[in-house]
Design a protein around this motif. Structure first.
Motif, PDB file in Angstrom:
ATOM      1  N   TYR A   1       0.707  -1.739  -3.238  1.00  0.00           N
ATOM      2  CA  TYR A   1       0.135  -2.167  -4.509  1.00  0.00           C
ATOM      3  C   TYR A   1       0.589  -1.187  -5.580  1.00  0.00           C
ATOM      4  N   GLY A   2       1.301  -1.704  -6.567  1.00  0.00           N
ATOM      5  CA  GLY A   2       1.786  -0.858  -7.632  1.00  0.00           C
ATOM      6  C   GLY A   2       3.222  -0.431  -7.411  1.00  0.00           C
ATOM      7  N   ALA A   3       3.888  -0.125  -8.529  1.00  0.00           N
ATOM      8  CA  ALA A   3       5.308   0.197  -8.481  1.00  0.00           C
ATOM      9  C   ALA A   3       5.590   1.485  -7.722  1.00  0.00           C
ATOM     10  N   GLU A   4       4.713   2.473  -7.858  1.00  0.00           N
ATOM     11  CA  GLU A   4       4.954   3.751  -7.186  1.00  0.00           C
ATOM     12  C   GLU A   4       4.905   3.597  -5.674  1.00  0.00           C
ATOM     13  N   ALA A   5       3.887   2.901  -5.180  1.00  0.00           N
ATOM     14  CA  ALA A   5       3.789   2.687  -3.737  1.00  0.00           C
ATOM     15  C   ALA A   5       4.963   1.869  -3.223  1.00  0.00           C
ATOM     16  N   ALA A   6       5.391   0.865  -3.991  1.00  0.00           N
ATOM     17  CA  ALA A   6       6.505   0.021  -3.555  1.00  0.00           C
ATOM     18  C   ALA A   6       7.810   0.817  -3.491  1.00  0.00           C
ATOM     19  N   ALA A   7       8.056   1.641  -4.505  1.00  0.00           N
ATOM     20  CA  ALA A   7       9.286   2.444  -4.510  1.00  0.00           C
ATOM     21  C   ALA A   7       9.300   3.414  -3.330  1.00  0.00           C
ATOM     22  N   GLU A   8       8.159   4.040  -3.062  1.00  0.00           N
ATOM     23  CA  GLU A   8       8.075   4.949  -1.918  1.00  0.00           C
ATOM     24  C   GLU A   8       8.209   4.173  -0.613  1.00  0.00           C
ATOM     25  N   ARG A   9       7.576   3.001  -0.568  1.00  0.00           N
ATOM     26  CA  ARG A   9       7.569   2.200   0.657  1.00  0.00           C
ATOM     27  C   ARG A   9       8.962   1.714   1.019  1.00  0.00           C
ATOM     28  N   PHE A  10       9.697   1.213   0.033  1.00  0.00           N
ATOM     29  CA  PHE A  10      10.987   0.583   0.317  1.00  0.00           C
ATOM     30  C   PHE A  10      12.169   1.553   0.222  1.00  0.00           C
ATOM     31  N   PHE A  11      12.113   2.490  -0.733  1.00  0.00           N
ATOM     32  CA  PHE A  11      13.296   3.310  -1.008  1.00  0.00           C
ATOM     33  C   PHE A  11      13.089   4.795  -0.767  1.00  0.00           C
ATOM     34  N   GLY A  12      11.858   5.197  -0.464  1.00  0.00           N
ATOM     35  CA  GLY A  12      11.603   6.610  -0.221  1.00  0.00           C
ATOM     36  C   GLY A  12      11.746   7.467  -1.452  1.00  0.00           C
ATOM     37  N   LYS A  13      11.464   6.925  -2.625  1.00  0.00           N
ATOM     38  CA  LYS A  13      11.569   7.688  -3.872  1.00  0.00           C
ATOM     39  C   LYS A  13      10.504   7.215  -4.844  1.00  0.00           C
ATOM     40  N   SER A  14      10.320   7.999  -5.911  1.00  0.00           N
ATOM     41  CA  SER A  14       9.325   7.648  -6.918  1.00  0.00           C
ATOM     42  C   SER A  14       9.806   6.482  -7.778  1.00  0.00           C
ATOM     43  N   ALA A  15       8.851   5.759  -8.354  1.00  0.00           N
ATOM     44  CA  ALA A  15       9.185   4.652  -9.261  1.00  0.00           C
ATOM     45  C   ALA A  15       9.864   5.149 -10.527  1.00  0.00           C
ATOM     46  N   THR A  16       9.756   6.430 -10.810  1.00  0.00           N
ATOM     47  CA  THR A  16      10.430   6.987 -11.988  1.00  0.00           C
ATOM     48  C   THR A  16      11.923   7.183 -11.754  1.00  0.00           C
ATOM     49  N   ALA A  17      12.357   7.084 -10.492  1.00  0.00           N
ATOM     50  CA  ALA A  17      13.748   7.418 -10.168  1.00  0.00           C
ATOM     51  C   ALA A  17      14.557   6.238  -9.645  1.00  0.00           C
ATOM     52  N   VAL A  18      14.006   5.036  -9.612  1.00  0.00           N
ATOM     53  CA  VAL A  18      14.768   3.907  -9.067  1.00  0.00           C
ATOM     54  C   VAL A  18      15.890   3.525 -10.017  1.00  0.00           C
TER      55      VAL A  18
END
Length: 720
Positions: A251-268
């Motif tokens: 839930y949320g962009a930060e969790a998704a970025a960590e979940r899928f890409f192993g990085k923060s949503a600020t760095a995608v």
């Protein structure tokens, strides 16, 4: 009397009766009127057409007269409703995390994340701090006029209705034409919070929030207008980015970025941002953990939209298309598989499955060893098992203290919530139970070189009659040492030793080593008639390796809340009390090493280090086992069918031993060889003569008083 003036004097009375005449003022010319001349009315049409036109004009005047009054009233109602909703809205920061439950993050022994459970929320992001690529991708996909409308887009609604009708659906079915503001209002459930006393489940609450009716759309529009009045565009977008479900439990962009890409949503980057935005349309179906190729294809469409709307240059578009987003290693492993399921079940519910907090679990998992076990499983089934076989297998690898390093609960390795054959299946152990029979004898002072006669042997069991065990090869082998009996997995010597030392003692030793299942009460106990799980059996073998102390297999190192440094609970297992003395344990390891070097487990032998173990095959080959260890790791393998169908041509010394070998070869890559902690046992000075193999007759054995174990058995049974 004469008048001297020659004029007749006017009398006073004359003045009263005859007023003097005034000279009339000259008349002014009339100023022409400034009014525009009226246009001549067109001649009234007569006849039927004129009549109907008059009726239409009258109807229009009535409609207009009623319409603007009704419109004014409706506008007043909407305004008052919007003002009321406005007054109930909290600060924007209070709306970022809307989960009713917490999340669980699982970390391996090195501190790296390998799985997530629950409703993951990685932390709050804002429209200012999140990656511009993600922000632009969401706006380009979900609401390209977001920064220009007032919360509702009539053009978007009309377009959605037209598309729905053209595709044969109802006007409100399918495309909704909702703006990001309206979608945010829906995510907030129009301000209605979840109340467990009001709803049967959270799922029912969510479904009610997502219902699409005309009345609910009207409420949604009012809520959106209030949000536009209360918050800025960036605040609304921030709430949306933190509340939206991106699939995979995130839930949320930060969790998704960590979940899928192993990085923060600020760095995608652009391709990753496009993939995240593409998931929003159908989170379950388009989540990259469910179908990476479909998610990548959707991201290509999003990238094109971003380019068309000016968010990407042509060079950025080409670079993003040439480098599609891929999953992190942790994401590729789905949700941690069987090991994560087991650890979640081993912890308290209020900190795992039903947690309302964000919890961090540090575990014993070694991801390198987990990969080794999965690769070994795949290798054997691809190369040694016939196509179409429904046979299953399970693997557990642990350290001598019971710390589980890898767990494979079935042939499908990348699963979550599946039946775990390593922990949930209770199967007969067969001959893999025999080490505990000999452990009891060694603890009582027997030696690996003590002998027992393998011959025809029967027991009278009260209530069941005569029971006569037989060997796998249906032959007798005469006098054999305890080492030879275990090495070749002879059944009759195992039963004789068990009866001589006492079944109750054997049962106690096995139970103390961690086999907690109900153990058989009869003499078949020695042959593994009892059921146990692979995890229990592997833990019991770990007790042999560590010098004779029991272990409780464990996967949890500590549990703490997110942001806290002090753990709330620690390790749930490890080394326990001593079961047999160290000398007996070292002698048993020697005997089990002979199983691998010279006996039934030779296919498990490792090329560069010592190993010890035991095969096991149950009646009709319904279960096949191999459990063993090196100086560094203990591993157990089970193979069989879920429906108890007999295996064809498989014994514990066959495919299970090969799976064990392939697993341990991979596990020990880069690990220097270490000798087993086993006793040095001199072989018997005089080899006992071996009788010629003969078909086993069903008769009572002859008495041989010169055999010490036989004498003990006779004394126990009251036989002369």
């Amino acid at each position: 009397m004469s008048n001297s003036g020659g004029k007749k004097t006017r009398l006073v009375a004359d003045k009263r009766t005859r007023p003097a005449k005034k000279t009339a003022a000259p008349k002014r010319a009339k100023t022409p009127s400034r009014r525009r001349p009226r246009k001549p009315r067109p001649p009234r049409r007569g006849g039927i057409s004129g009549f109907f036109l008059a009726i239409l004009r009258w109807i229009w005047r009535v409609i207009w007269g009623i319409g603007w009054r009704v419109g004014f009233i409706v506008a007043m109602i909407i305004g008052l409703a919007t003002a009321y909703v406005y007054s109930t809205l909290p600060e924007a920061t209070a709306l970022l995390d809307g989960r009713s439950k917490g999340s669980v993050t699982l970390m391996d022994r090195e501190g790296d994340v390998f799985a997530w459970r629950g409703d993951q929320f990685g932390g709050a992001v804002t429209a200012d701090t999140v990656s511009r690529h993600l922000r632009n991708a969401v706006v380009a996909t979900e609401d390209k006029r977001f920064y220009r409308h007032f919360g509702i887009s009539p053009r978007g609604v009309a377009s959605a209705i037209r598309i729905n009708l053209r595709e044969g659906r109802g006007p409100l079915q399918g495309h909704g034409g909702s703006t990001i503001t309206q979608q945010t209002a829906k995510l907030l459930c129009l301000g209605v919070e979840y109340d467990k006393d009001q709803w049967k489940s959270e799922r029912d609450y969510v479904q009610d929030c997502r219902r699409t009716t005309i009345l609910r759309k009207a409420k949604e529009a009012i809520f959106a207008l209030a949000m536009e009045a209360k918050y800025s565009k960036d605040q609304i977008l921030s709430i949306y980015l933190n509340r939206a479900y991106f699939g995979g439990g995130a839930y949320g962009a930060e969790a998704a970025a960590e979940r899928f890409f192993g990085k923060s949503a600020t760095a995608v980057d652009a391709s990753e941002g496009a993939m995240l935005a593409g998931v929003l349309t159908a989170p379950t179906r388009l989540a990259p953990t469910n179908d990476l190729k479909r998610s990548q294809d959707r991201a290509v469409t999003i990238l094109r939209l971003m380019y068309d709307q000016g968010y990407l240059t042509s060079d950025e578009l080409r670079a993003a298309q040439a480098n599609p987003a891929t999953l992190s290693e942790a994401a590729q492993r789905q949700a941690g598989g069987y090991f994560a399921d087991w650890v979640m079940d081993s912890g308290p519910d209020f900190f795992t499955r039903d947690t309302t907090e964000d919890v961090i679990l540090r575990t014993t998992l070694d991801q390198r060893i987990q990969r080794a076990a999965e690769e070994a499983m795949d290798f054997i089934f691809e190369n040694k098992v016939r196509d179409g076989s429904k046979a299953q297998a399970a693997i557990v690898v642990m350290s001598a203290d019971g710390a589980v390093r890898a767990m494979v609960g079935g042939r499908e390795t990348k699963v979550s919530g599946a039946f775990n054959r390593a922990t949930q299946a209770k199967r007969q152990t067969g001959s893999s139970f025999k080490p505990f029979v000999y452990a009891t004898a060694l603890e009582l002072g027997h030696s690996p070189n003590d002998t027992v006669v393998d011959e025809a042997y029967c027991l009278n069991i009260p209530g069941s009659g005569e029971w006569c065990p037989s060997n796998y090869d249906r032959r007798f082998h005469g006098r054999v040492t305890l080492t030879e009996a275990l090495q070749e997995s002879y059944n009759i010597p195992a039963v004789k030793v068990s009866e001589s030392v006492g079944r109750d003692l054997v049962r106690k030793v096995a139970s103390d080593f961690g086999i907690e299942s109900d153990l058989a009460a009869g003499p078949a106990l020695a042959l593994g008639a009892s059921e146990s799980s692979l995890l229990e059996m592997t833990g019991a073998f770990a007790g042999i390796l560590n010098g004779g102390s029991s272990v409780t297999p464990y996967g949890l190192i500590d549990l703490r809340l997110l942001g806290e440094n002090e753990p709330l609970m620690g390790t749930t297992g490890g080394i326990g009390e001593r079961v047999i003395n160290e000398k007996a344990a070292r002698e048993l390891i020697y005997m089990m090493n002979k199983v691998v070097t010279s006996g039934t487990g030779q296919r498990a032998a490792l090329p560069d280090r010592e190993a010890a173990g035991k095969t096991g095959t149950t009646q009709a080959a319904r279960d096949a086992w191999f459990l063993g260890f090196t100086a560094d790791y203990v591993a157990g393998v089970w193979m069989g069918y879920d429906d108890n169908t007999p295996l064809t041509g498989v014994t514990g010394g066959g495919l299970p031993a090969e799976i064990w070998r392939e697993t341990m070869i991979r596990v020990h890559e880069g690990v220097p060889p270490t000798p087993l902690p086993m006793a040095k046992v001199e072989p018997p000075r005089q080899a006992q003569p071996q009788p010629q193999p003969q078909q086993q007759p069903r008769r009572q054995p002859q008495r041989q008083r010169d055999r010490p174990i036989e004498n003990i058995l006779r004394q126990l049974l009251g036989i002369d």
